[in-house]
Design a protein around this motif. Structure first.
Motif, short mmCIF file in Angstrom:
data_model
loop_
_atom_site.label_atom_id
_atom_site.label_comp_id
_atom_site.label_asym_id
_atom_site.label_seq_id
_atom_site.Cartn_x
_atom_site.Cartn_y
_atom_site.Cartn_z
N ILE A 186 0.85 -1.20 0.00
CA ILE A 186 0.00 0.00 0.00
C ILE A 186 0.88 1.25 0.00
O ILE A 186 0.63 2.20 -0.75
CB ILE A 186 -0.97 -0.01 1.20
CG1 ILE A 186 -2.08 -1.05 0.97
CG2 ILE A 186 -1.58 1.37 1.43
CD1 ILE A 186 -2.91 -1.34 2.20
N ASP A 187 1.92 1.23 0.83
CA ASP A 187 2.84 2.38 0.87
C ASP A 187 3.51 2.60 -0.49
O ASP A 187 3.66 3.74 -0.94
CB ASP A 187 3.90 2.17 1.94
CG ASP A 187 3.35 2.30 3.36
OD1 ASP A 187 2.23 2.83 3.52
OD2 ASP A 187 4.05 1.85 4.30
N ASP A 233 -5.48 2.86 -8.32
CA ASP A 233 -6.22 1.59 -8.46
C ASP A 233 -5.61 0.50 -7.57
O ASP A 233 -6.35 -0.22 -6.88
CB ASP A 233 -6.22 1.13 -9.92
CG ASP A 233 -7.05 2.02 -10.82
OD1 ASP A 233 -7.99 2.67 -10.29
OD2 ASP A 233 -6.78 2.08 -12.04
N THR A 234 -4.30 0.39 -7.58
CA THR A 234 -3.63 -0.61 -6.75
C THR A 234 -3.84 -0.30 -5.27
O THR A 234 -4.10 -1.19 -4.46
CB THR A 234 -2.12 -0.67 -7.08
OG1 THR A 234 -1.96 -0.99 -8.45
CG2 THR A 234 -1.41 -1.71 -6.23
N PHE A 235 -3.76 0.98 -4.93
CA PHE A 235 -3.99 1.39 -3.54
C PHE A 235 -5.36 0.95 -3.06
O PHE A 235 -5.48 0.33 -2.00
CB PHE A 235 -3.86 2.92 -3.41
CG PHE A 235 -4.33 3.43 -2.08
CD1 PHE A 235 -3.54 3.33 -0.95
CD2 PHE A 235 -5.59 4.02 -1.95
CE1 PHE A 235 -3.98 3.79 0.27
CE2 PHE A 235 -6.03 4.49 -0.73
CZ PHE A 235 -5.22 4.38 0.39
N TYR A 236 -6.40 1.22 -3.83
CA TYR A 236 -7.75 0.84 -3.42
C TYR A 236 -7.92 -0.68 -3.37
O TYR A 236 -8.57 -1.22 -2.46
CB TYR A 236 -8.81 1.46 -4.33
CG TYR A 236 -9.02 2.93 -4.04
CD1 TYR A 236 -9.44 3.36 -2.78
CD2 TYR A 236 -8.81 3.89 -5.02
CE1 TYR A 236 -9.63 4.71 -2.50
CE2 TYR A 236 -9.00 5.25 -4.75
CZ TYR A 236 -9.40 5.64 -3.49
OH TYR A 236 -9.58 6.97 -3.22
N SER A 237 -7.32 -1.37 -4.30
CA SER A 237 -7.40 -2.83 -4.32
C SER A 237 -6.73 -3.43 -3.09
O SER A 237 -7.28 -4.32 -2.43
CB SER A 237 -6.74 -3.36 -5.59
OG SER A 237 -6.67 -4.75 -5.57
N LEU A 238 -5.55 -2.93 -2.77
CA LEU A 238 -4.81 -3.46 -1.62
C LEU A 238 -5.48 -3.10 -0.29
O LEU A 238 -5.51 -3.93 0.63
CB LEU A 238 -3.37 -2.94 -1.65
CG LEU A 238 -2.50 -3.47 -2.78
CD1 LEU A 238 -1.18 -2.72 -2.83
CD2 LEU A 238 -2.27 -4.97 -2.65
N THR A 239 -6.01 -1.89 -0.20
CA THR A 239 -6.69 -1.53 1.05
C THR A 239 -7.95 -2.37 1.25
O THR A 239 -8.30 -2.73 2.38
CB THR A 239 -7.03 -0.03 1.13
OG1 THR A 239 -7.76 0.36 -0.03
CG2 THR A 239 -5.78 0.81 1.25
N LYS A 240 -8.61 -2.70 0.16
CA LYS A 240 -9.78 -3.58 0.26
C LYS A 240 -9.36 -4.96 0.78
O LYS A 240 -10.01 -5.53 1.65
CB LYS A 240 -10.45 -3.71 -1.11
CG LYS A 240 -11.70 -4.56 -1.08
CD LYS A 240 -12.37 -4.64 -2.44
CE LYS A 240 -13.59 -5.53 -2.37
NZ LYS A 240 -14.23 -5.72 -3.67
#
Length: 61
Positions: free
Chosen positions: A36-37, A46-53
């Motif tokens: 996430i970082d 997009d990757t940030f939202y996917s990983l936080t989910k």
């Protein structure tokens, strides 16, 4: 006495499984936080939202 030994061994096995599950969940959370970082640093929304989910789902369990 044998019944008591069987019960003790079963409880010990369950405890070991719980400790292992917790360690795996902690490791996965740490890996997701690192990813996430990196996504934040790269500006990859997009990757940030996917990983936080994924992290939120992992923490529900």
């Amino acid at each position: 006495m044998d019944k008591m030994k069987i019960t003790y061994e079963a409880m010990l096995g369950l405890f070991a499984e719980m400790v292992l599950d917790e360690a795996i969940q902690k490791y996965q959370s740490e890996q997701l936080n690192v990813a996430i970082d990196k996504a934040l640093a790269a500006g990859d929304e997009d990757t940030f939202y996917s990983l936080t989910k994924q992290l939120n789902e992992l923490q529900k369990d």
